[in-house]
Design an enzyme around this catalytic site. Structure first.
Site, PDB file in Angstrom:
ATOM      1  N   ALA A 128      11.116   3.439  -8.162  1.00  9.02           N
ATOM      2  CA  ALA A 128       9.912   4.138  -7.676  1.00  9.02           C
ATOM      3  C   ALA A 128       8.661   3.634  -8.390  1.00  9.02           C
ATOM      4  O   ALA A 128       7.563   3.650  -7.825  1.00  9.02           O
ATOM      5  CB  ALA A 128      10.066   5.645  -7.880  1.00  9.02           C
ATOM      6  N   GLU A 186       6.377   1.324  -6.556  1.00 10.10           N
ATOM      7  CA  GLU A 186       5.409   1.894  -5.611  1.00 10.10           C
ATOM      8  C   GLU A 186       4.207   2.457  -6.362  1.00 10.10           C
ATOM      9  O   GLU A 186       3.063   2.299  -5.947  1.00 10.10           O
ATOM     10  CB  GLU A 186       6.090   2.960  -4.742  1.00 10.10           C
ATOM     11  CG  GLU A 186       7.235   2.352  -3.962  1.00 10.10           C
ATOM     12  CD  GLU A 186       7.770   3.226  -2.842  1.00 10.10           C
ATOM     13  OE1 GLU A 186       7.087   4.154  -2.415  1.00 10.10           O
ATOM     14  OE2 GLU A 186       8.906   2.948  -2.400  1.00 10.10           O
ATOM     15  N   GLU A 187       4.482   3.096  -7.513  1.00  5.50           N
ATOM     16  CA  GLU A 187       3.377   3.633  -8.321  1.00  5.50           C
ATOM     17  C   GLU A 187       2.441   2.495  -8.746  1.00  5.50           C
ATOM     18  O   GLU A 187       1.218   2.623  -8.712  1.00  5.50           O
ATOM     19  CB  GLU A 187       3.949   4.337  -9.564  1.00  5.50           C
ATOM     20  CG  GLU A 187       2.876   4.838 -10.517  1.00  5.50           C
ATOM     21  CD  GLU A 187       3.432   5.637 -11.700  1.00  5.50           C
ATOM     22  OE1 GLU A 187       4.661   5.830 -11.776  1.00  5.50           O
ATOM     23  OE2 GLU A 187       2.623   6.067 -12.542  1.00  5.50           O
ATOM     24  N   ARG A 188       3.038   1.360  -9.128  1.00  7.87           N
ATOM     25  CA  ARG A 188       2.221   0.223  -9.597  1.00  7.87           C
ATOM     26  C   ARG A 188       1.325  -0.294  -8.474  1.00  7.87           C
ATOM     27  O   ARG A 188       0.161  -0.625  -8.689  1.00  7.87           O
ATOM     28  CB  ARG A 188       3.147  -0.900 -10.093  1.00  7.87           C
ATOM     29  CG  ARG A 188       3.778  -0.552 -11.414  1.00  7.87           C
ATOM     30  CD  ARG A 188       4.925  -1.460 -11.821  1.00  7.87           C
ATOM     31  NE  ARG A 188       5.600  -0.824 -12.950  1.00  7.87           N
ATOM     32  CZ  ARG A 188       6.860  -0.987 -13.276  1.00  7.87           C
ATOM     33  NH1 ARG A 188       7.627  -1.804 -12.578  1.00  7.87           N
ATOM     34  NH2 ARG A 188       7.376  -0.353 -14.306  1.00  7.87           N
ATOM     35  N   VAL A 191      -1.601   2.393  -7.793  1.00  2.70           N
ATOM     36  CA  VAL A 191      -2.736   2.407  -8.731  1.00  2.70           C
ATOM     37  C   VAL A 191      -3.537   1.104  -8.633  1.00  2.70           C
ATOM     38  O   VAL A 191      -4.736   1.092  -8.890  1.00  2.70           O
ATOM     39  CB  VAL A 191      -2.320   2.685 -10.203  1.00  2.70           C
ATOM     40  CG1 VAL A 191      -1.756   4.078 -10.356  1.00  2.70           C
ATOM     41  CG2 VAL A 191      -1.352   1.646 -10.753  1.00  2.70           C
TER      42      VAL A 191
END
Ligand SMILES: Cc1cc2nc3c(=O)[nH]c(=O)nc-3n(C[C@H](O)[C@H](O)[C@H](O)COP(=O)(O)OP(=O)(O)OC[C@H]3O[C@@H](n4cnc5c(N)ncnc54)[C@H](O)[C@@H]3O)c2cc1C
Length: 393
Positions: free
Chosen positions: A248, A251-253, A256
């Site tokens: 996951a 996706e966070e990377r 942001v």
């Protein structure tokens, strides 16, 4: 069974019959930006209302499978939404939405049972529930293998004890995707991700934490004191929670990285406009050539990052190859944001009406180099890969 009675909605249809950029930009300008000061003063934004509005445009599950209530579209399309949300001048909203779409829910969408999808994921995609992610702890941030919050199986239940730190959306969230140690002794294969309804007995949330950035983002600590949830609330395999969360993080990377593109361009434009409108400037290209060249270089780097984000989320995303590119892009995105906002603050005079905004971006963008793995963590991934490739060459 519905654990949030009266709140969960039905699956939504699978079409986005409008331009994401135009719709989101207009929505930001009309419904979000005017409230920035009010929300920052309050230390939180009304996330249930904001998410419900975004869900009416079907924006909270663009890349998620239709079977789990999403739109079944590509990650690239979802990234268009992330970039468009950069038109929101209150970055706390972008962070809150990213937690909902790219941090707390990717593992659930991929590995969750039908019961968990129906009760936690679909209502989150529909904007009925606010989600948060409980991974970091006082002694486990970059290295989540040290996470010490424990879930012990007792009959059909899990009993959870421990605490979580820096929980974004924490004051308002209805449920948490909680990373917990299980009984196994293996350092990696001993963790589970668990859906925890936050009204459960024994869950205590702290007051909102005071921060220098993301002032409208409600960040709290959580304490779990013999919190009992059904063992079937574990997402997928009860030993693979850390691995699911590592997936996951990709996706966070991306989230942001993409949400910072528009604010960087907006700040650069502000500076160029200021320079060209200063009295006595007859030939801007020559009068402030050095500054214009610096702005051009930064603008080129932003354009390169945008193009690379698009390429990295092509048809083979996610893959081992795309993972390795994403680590590099996130590292670049954090460092580029710092350079852009730092330069803008340096060139704009302090009494310029937009100086404070640039300065706030400079403070906020530190998070890009922390969240989803710090710069040093990205560098150690990349370094390991370089070493491996060099020994194979
Ligand atoms: C505004 C905000 C919102 C957040 N929201 C959430 C959330 O919703 N949910 C959640 O679970 N967490 C959240 N976090 C926590 C965030 O994910 C952690 O702060 C992050 O993982 C870093 O962990 P840490 O703060 O413990 O720092 P540490 O991991 O202790 O790192 C401290 C420093 O050491 C460096 N470092 C770490 N490892 C290495 C290494 N191997 N080699 C060299 N240097 C290294 C880091 O780069 C950093 O500079 C949030 C944080 C902030 C600031």
């Amino acid at each position: 069974m519905n654990y949030f009675s009266g709140q969960a909605g039905n699956s939504i249809e699978a079409t986005l019959p409008f331009s994401i950029l135009e719709t989101v930009k207009r929505h930001c300008q009309e419904n979000l930006n005017p409230f920035k000061a009010e929300w920052e003063k309050a230390g939180q934004a009304p996330l249930h209302e904001i998410f419900k509005d975004l869900a009416t445009y079907k924006l909270l599950g663009i890349q998620k499978d239709v079977k789990v209530g999403g739109q079944g579209m590509s990650y690239q399309t979802h990234l268009e939404f992330a970039e468009a949300l950069g038109h929101c001048t209150c970055p706390s909203i972008n962070l809150a939405v990213g937690v909902q779409t790219d941090i707390a829910t990717p593992a659930l969408a991929k590995y969750g049972s039908t019961e968990l999808v129906d009760n936690f994921l679909k209502p989150s995609i529909n904007g009925d529930l606010v989600a948060c992610m409980g991974a970091s702890e006082p002694g486990a941030g970059s290295d989540l293998s040290h996470c010490s919050t424990k879930a012990v199986i007792e009959g059909d239940d899990l009993v959870i004890n421990g605490s979580k730190m820096w929980t974004t959306n924490g004051a308002q969230a209805d449920w948490m995707c909680l990373l917990c140690q299980t009984n196994n002794k293996h350092p990696i294969l001993n963790k589970a991700l668990i859906c925890v309804p936050l009204h459960t007995k024994g869950v205590v949330r702290s007051q909102k934490l005071k921060k220098i950035g993301f002032k409208a983002s409600d960040t709290t600590m959580f304490f779990f004191d013999d919190v009992r949830v059904p063992a079937r609330f574990i997402i997928g395999n009860n030993k693979r929670g850390l691995i699911y969360q590592m997936e996951a993080f990709q996706e966070e990377r991306l989230w942001v990285s993409a949400t910072g593109l528009v604010p960087m361009e907006r700040s650069l434009n502000t500076v160029v406009e200021y320079l060209s409108s200063r009295p006595g400037r007859k030939n801007p290209e020559l009068d402030f050539q050095h500054k214009l060249f610096e702005a051009s270089l930064l603008s080129a780097e932003i354009a390169t990052l945008r193009a690379a984000l698009k390429t990295a989320t092509g048809s083979d995303f996610p893959s081992i190859a795309s993972n390795s590119v994403v680590s590099r892009l996130k590292l670049q995105a954090g460092r580029l944001q710092r350079r852009v906002f730092n330069w803008c603050c340096k060139v704009l005079p302090v009494n310029h009406p937009d100086w404070l905004t640039c300065h706030q971006h400079l403070l906020d963008c530190r998070l890009v180099s922390i969240a989803g793995g710090s710069d040093e963590v990205m560098m150690s991934f990349i370094g390991k890969e370089l070493l491996k490739n060099s020994t194979q060459a």
